[in-house]
Design a protein around this motif. Structure first.
Motif, mmCIF file in Angstrom:
data_model
loop_
_atom_site.group_PDB
_atom_site.id
_atom_site.type_symbol
_atom_site.label_atom_id
_atom_site.label_comp_id
_atom_site.label_asym_id
_atom_site.label_seq_id
_atom_site.Cartn_x
_atom_site.Cartn_y
_atom_site.Cartn_z
ATOM 1 N N ILE A 4 0.888 -1.184 -0.648
ATOM 2 C CA ILE A 4 0.248 -0.111 0.085
ATOM 3 C C ILE A 4 0.651 1.063 -0.064
ATOM 4 O O ILE A 4 1.401 1.563 1.141
ATOM 5 C CB ILE A 4 -0.751 0.077 1.387
ATOM 6 N N ARG A 5 0.303 1.758 -1.028
ATOM 7 C CA ARG A 5 1.861 3.115 -1.447
ATOM 8 C C ARG A 5 1.562 4.352 -1.013
ATOM 9 O O ARG A 5 0.359 4.872 -1.477
ATOM 10 C CB ARG A 5 2.493 3.156 -2.496
ATOM 11 N N SER A 6 1.200 5.286 0.210
ATOM 12 C CA SER A 6 0.462 6.212 0.471
ATOM 13 C C SER A 6 1.394 7.237 -0.438
ATOM 14 O O SER A 6 0.861 8.529 0.256
ATOM 15 C CB SER A 6 0.391 6.175 1.862
ATOM 16 N N GLY A 7 2.135 7.366 -0.511
ATOM 17 C CA GLY A 7 3.006 8.306 -1.066
ATOM 18 C C GLY A 7 4.412 8.418 -0.421
ATOM 19 O O GLY A 7 5.618 8.950 -0.740
ATOM 20 N N ARG A 8 3.381 8.755 0.718
ATOM 21 C CA ARG A 8 5.593 8.971 2.347
ATOM 22 C C ARG A 8 5.290 7.410 2.630
ATOM 23 O O ARG A 8 7.144 7.907 3.052
ATOM 24 C CB ARG A 8 4.409 9.855 3.420
ATOM 25 N N LYS A 9 4.820 6.994 2.909
ATOM 26 C CA LYS A 9 5.118 5.838 3.213
ATOM 27 C C LYS A 9 4.664 4.099 2.410
ATOM 28 O O LYS A 9 4.043 4.613 1.802
ATOM 29 C CB LYS A 9 4.596 5.382 4.748
ATOM 30 N N ASP A 10 5.431 3.321 2.392
ATOM 31 C CA ASP A 10 5.018 1.629 2.225
ATOM 32 C C ASP A 10 4.443 1.061 3.051
ATOM 33 O O ASP A 10 6.016 0.471 4.029
ATOM 34 C CB ASP A 10 6.566 1.274 0.879
ATOM 35 N N LYS A 23 -6.170 -11.836 12.488
ATOM 36 C CA LYS A 23 -5.412 -10.955 13.063
ATOM 37 C C LYS A 23 -4.574 -10.153 12.093
ATOM 38 O O LYS A 23 -3.777 -11.516 11.171
ATOM 39 C CB LYS A 23 -4.630 -10.680 14.359
ATOM 40 N N PHE A 24 -4.881 -8.991 11.882
ATOM 41 C CA PHE A 24 -3.218 -8.053 10.919
ATOM 42 C C PHE A 24 -3.408 -7.359 11.518
ATOM 43 O O PHE A 24 -3.334 -6.340 12.479
ATOM 44 C CB PHE A 24 -4.268 -7.831 9.738
ATOM 45 N N LYS A 25 -1.488 -7.016 10.694
ATOM 46 C CA LYS A 25 -0.784 -5.669 11.905
ATOM 47 C C LYS A 25 -0.357 -5.001 10.712
ATOM 48 O O LYS A 25 0.256 -5.314 9.650
ATOM 49 C CB LYS A 25 0.068 -6.250 12.307
ATOM 50 N N PRO A 26 0.051 -3.603 10.384
ATOM 51 C CA PRO A 26 0.353 -3.067 9.415
ATOM 52 C C PRO A 26 1.333 -2.700 9.722
ATOM 53 O O PRO A 26 1.637 -2.227 10.692
ATOM 54 C CB PRO A 26 -0.489 -1.565 9.482
ATOM 55 N N GLN A 27 2.769 -3.047 8.571
ATOM 56 C CA GLN A 27 4.327 -2.998 8.791
ATOM 57 C C GLN A 27 4.480 -2.247 7.685
ATOM 58 O O GLN A 27 4.205 -1.905 6.466
ATOM 59 C CB GLN A 27 5.016 -4.425 8.110
ATOM 60 N N GLU A 28 5.328 -1.238 8.333
ATOM 61 C CA GLU A 28 6.184 0.016 7.059
ATOM 62 C C GLU A 28 6.987 -0.930 6.434
ATOM 63 O O GLU A 28 7.791 -1.274 7.447
ATOM 64 C CB GLU A 28 6.334 1.381 7.847
ATOM 65 N N PHE A 74 -6.649 -3.857 0.801
ATOM 66 C CA PHE A 74 -7.458 -2.354 0.904
ATOM 67 C C PHE A 74 -9.216 -2.408 1.664
ATOM 68 O O PHE A 74 -9.791 -1.718 2.242
ATOM 69 C CB PHE A 74 -7.833 -1.835 -0.493
ATOM 70 N N LEU A 75 -9.747 -3.976 1.377
ATOM 71 C CA LEU A 75 -11.206 -4.201 1.179
ATOM 72 C C LEU A 75 -10.219 -4.332 3.085
ATOM 73 O O LEU A 75 -11.429 -4.169 4.341
ATOM 74 C CB LEU A 75 -11.607 -4.789 1.036
ATOM 75 N N ILE A 76 -9.944 -5.099 3.588
ATOM 76 C CA ILE A 76 -9.463 -4.858 4.981
ATOM 77 C C ILE A 76 -9.624 -3.313 5.754
ATOM 78 O O ILE A 76 -9.671 -3.258 7.375
ATOM 79 C CB ILE A 76 -7.575 -5.797 5.244
ATOM 80 N N ASP A 77 -8.358 -2.397 4.923
ATOM 81 C CA ASP A 77 -8.332 -0.875 4.927
ATOM 82 C C ASP A 77 -9.974 -0.489 5.710
ATOM 83 O O ASP A 77 -10.006 -0.011 6.371
ATOM 84 C CB ASP A 77 -7.714 -0.377 4.199
ATOM 85 N N SER A 78 -10.869 -0.808 4.596
ATOM 86 C CA SER A 78 -12.867 -0.137 4.671
ATOM 87 C C SER A 78 -13.405 -0.823 6.669
ATOM 88 O O SER A 78 -13.974 -0.638 7.189
ATOM 89 C CB SER A 78 -13.045 -0.536 3.687
ATOM 90 N N GLU A 79 -12.757 -2.807 6.091
ATOM 91 C CA GLU A 79 -13.649 -3.649 7.464
ATOM 92 C C GLU A 79 -13.352 -3.041 8.563
ATOM 93 O O GLU A 79 -13.729 -2.624 9.724
ATOM 94 C CB GLU A 79 -13.492 -4.478 6.938
ATOM 95 N N SER A 80 -11.622 -2.616 8.938
ATOM 96 C CA SER A 80 -10.929 -2.453 10.701
ATOM 97 C C SER A 80 -11.261 -1.377 10.567
ATOM 98 O O SER A 80 -10.281 -1.340 11.569
ATOM 99 C CB SER A 80 -10.176 -3.511 9.952
ATOM 100 N N ASN A 81 -10.971 -0.634 9.720
ATOM 101 C CA ASN A 81 -10.499 0.757 10.149
ATOM 102 C C ASN A 81 -9.219 0.628 10.432
ATOM 103 O O ASN A 81 -8.567 1.389 11.392
ATOM 104 C CB ASN A 81 -10.629 1.306 11.707
ATOM 105 N N LEU A 82 -8.157 0.593 9.168
ATOM 106 C CA LEU A 82 -6.985 0.082 9.358
ATOM 107 C C LEU A 82 -5.928 1.426 8.999
ATOM 108 O O LEU A 82 -5.327 1.194 10.147
ATOM 109 C CB LEU A 82 -5.985 -0.763 8.433
ATOM 110 N N ARG A 83 -6.790 3.118 9.038
ATOM 111 C CA ARG A 83 -5.746 3.705 8.843
ATOM 112 C C ARG A 83 -5.503 4.312 10.850
ATOM 113 O O ARG A 83 -4.211 4.859 11.290
ATOM 114 C CB ARG A 83 -6.670 5.074 8.836
ATOM 115 N N ALA A 84 -6.943 4.373 10.932
ATOM 116 C CA ALA A 84 -6.338 4.773 12.865
ATOM 117 C C ALA A 84 -5.636 3.435 13.328
ATOM 118 O O ALA A 84 -4.514 3.986 14.511
ATOM 119 C CB ALA A 84 -7.453 4.363 13.318
#
Length: 564
Positions: free
Chosen positions: A384-390, A400-405, A434-444
């Motif tokens: 997931i490339r946001s421009g500032r981070k990958d 269970k899922f964990k975002p990792q930079e 991206f569905l995980i992002d939507s389902e679990s409010n991954l941005r928070a």
């Protein structure tokens, strides 16, 4: 006897009190041991930062609060989710051991997962989203760059033929474009009155020197020599050859034309004059180039430039010769980027035997660049490339899922090399992230992961404020509960009699605006729920927001609704 009886009674009472105290203490310990369950918390599906201790409505959007996952489990035996390095929280393993620095790995328990940005999704939801995973592997990416190129002439051997005098083409020895010439070949004769006058000046200077040669005055003799030198230099600047000047001095015959000669071997690329045509100084008469060595310029995308270096071996193929492969090396990397295509150009030198290749031909180019080495790689679909981070999503198992930079390096064939943030064998999500992002409010969760301390304090402040707001709302609801209960049936009857605020078909906003104040109330989640009065959405229970008719129309159009 009375004294003994009293003593016996006191002893019995003491024993009874001790027994009672012992059993009461055990019972209290058992009760305390059983009360180790965590208190159920409530949160908003649209605003995960809202956390309440009791059910109710979200103070921001008015939606019903839902139970917060992971807050109703007992704290019996703590479950280990994964192990991490004590000095680097991004170094994660699924088994105990030692880190890259040789330190013992630290377990991360399930009740500690929230501080690391871990989110949980129900297994049924994971299956419905078709989540796919794969393990990170180490491999050497391809260093081959495939691109297209175009042949051009060698700029180092190109030259144009021009003249420095005004005149007319008296004789043209180049009859067609593509004609080959050798160094010293005559190209054309130009008649020029200016050149004739300069030759006559030389003859006059020679006659003057001969006339004053018998005098004894040195100044006169020197002036004759100087005059001759100046006139010879003038003829040279007008491109008259030394052999023609020598012949003029010897024969005293004025030549009415100037001859232009080929400077190097080559082929006439363009011919811009005809016999009898008038020419002026600086005019391009012929363009000649040596086609024995051609340049091939190829376009390279920015992300592939790291593979290219001077001297990289290349293979070139042309459509008109599918069975023949030409070889060459990268001789130059141009210092600029084409703004529109975001590509850089590289130059490859190609020997052109027997004039087989022609300028402007297209070619398929394969460049063998620098070796990229063996490193952990991830699929481009997993990043997931946001421009500032990958960021990638690590699958820890059990939903269970964990975002990792991560830090990326080279790219080839759909894979990125990973410099930091992942190790070989880690399981990552390759689809539906991206569905995980939507389902679990991954941005928070990512915000917690990147700035856990600041976000934790912010959440505490928000939770305290929300809790106070919730108590105020509860007090208001308590005071008005009887009135609401009494009016519930009446409101339901009114809704049946009045039109529905869920709009269908072509929506007429002017008709909805009954009080003609130019404003309506719209639901920012279900955009077709519009009313002329304040209230709640019958679908999601959110408060309707006041907007102008123009704003409501724009919102409807942007979300695919038809507006009158």
């Amino acid at each position: 006897m009375n004294k003994k009886t009293i003593i016996i009674v006191l002893i019995a009472l003491g024993i009874s009190a001790a027994v009672y105290f012992l059993f009461a203490t055990k019972e209290s310990i058992q009760i305390t041991g059983n009360k180790t369950e965590m208190k159920q918390l409530w949160t908003c599906g649209m605003h995960p930062e809202i956390i309440m201790e009791e059910p109710g409505n979200c103070p921001i959007c008015g939606m019903k609060l839902v139970p917060k996952k992971g807050t109703d489990k007992s704290t019996g035996e703590r479950k280990i989710l994964y192990w991490r390095a004590p000095m680097d929280p991004n170094e994660i393993y699924d088994h105990p051991g030692k880190s890259k620095m040789g330190m013992e790995l630290v377990p991360v328990y399930e009740d500690e997962a929230g501080s690391s940005g871990i989110v949980t999704i129900e297994p049924a939801v994971v299956q419905n989203m078709n989540v796919k995973t794969e393990k990170v592997k180490s491999m050497k990416l391809s260093n081959i760059v495939v691109t297209n190129g175009i042949l051009t002439t060698n700029e180092q051997t190109d030259y144009i033929v021009t003249t420095r005098v005004n005149g007319w083409i008296d004789k043209l020895y180049i009859n067609y474009t593509g004609q080959k010439v050798n160094k010293g070949d005559r190209l054309m004769d130009i008649y020029s009155p200016e050149l004739v006058a300069a030759q006559q000046e030389l003859l006059s200077a020679i006659a003057y020197k001969n006339a004053v040669s018998k005098t004894d005055v040195n100044d006169i003799l020197d002036s004759g020599d100087m005059l001759i030198k100046n006139t010879i230099r003038k003829l040279q600047l007008l491109e008259m050859s030394d052999s023609d000047i020598k012949k003029l001095i010897e024969t005293k015959e004025v030549k009415t034309y100037a001859t232009l000669y080929a400077q190097r071997n080559g082929t006439v690329i363009s011919k811009n004059v005809l016999e009898g045509q008038k020419v002026t100084p600086g005019m391009t008469l012929l363009h000649i180039s040596d086609l024995s060595l051609l340049w091939l310029t190829a376009d390279i995308y920015e992300y592939e430039l790291s593979k290219i270096q001077l001297g990289s071996r290349t293979e070139i193929r042309f459509n008109f010769l599918p069975d023949k492969t030409f070889t060459g090396k990268v001789s130059f990397i141009y210092p600029t980027i084409e703004p529109k295509t975001r590509t850089a150009k590289v130059r490859i030198d190609i020997r052109n035997k027997n004039d087989l290749l022609k300028p402007a031909m297209l070619a398929n180019v394969t460049i063998y660049g620098k070796e990229l080495g063996v490193k952990p790689v991830v699929s481009e679909n997993a990043v997931i490339r946001s421009g500032r981070k990958d960021i990638v999503i690590i699958a820890l198992g059990n939903g269970k899922f964990k975002p990792q930079e991560i830090k990326l390096d080279g790219y080839a064939d759909g894979y990125y090399q990973v410099l930091d943030g992942l190790t070989e064998g880690t399981t990552i999500v390759t689809s539906a992230q991206f569905l995980i992002d939507s389902e679990s409010n991954l941005r928070a969760a990512v915000n917690q992961f990147t700035s856990a301390s600041s976000e934790e304090s912010k959440y505490l402040r928000d939770s305290t404020t929300s809790h106070d707001m919730n108590h105020e709302m509860k007090n208001d609801e308590t005071r008005n509960s009887e009135a609401k209960d009494n009016s519930t049936n009446v409101d339901m009857k009114k809704e049946k009699k009045t039109e529905s605020i869920i709009r269908k078909g072509i929506i007429d906003l002017n008709a909805i605006d009954k009080n003609k104040d130019g404003k309506v109330y719209q639901d920012f989640m279900d955009w077709n729920v519009i009313s002329d009065e304040a209230g709640r959405c019958p679908l999601c229970n959110m408060y309707l927001s006041e907007v102008t008719i123009g704003e409501a129309k724009q919102n409807l159009i942007e979300h695919g609704f038809q507006v009158k």
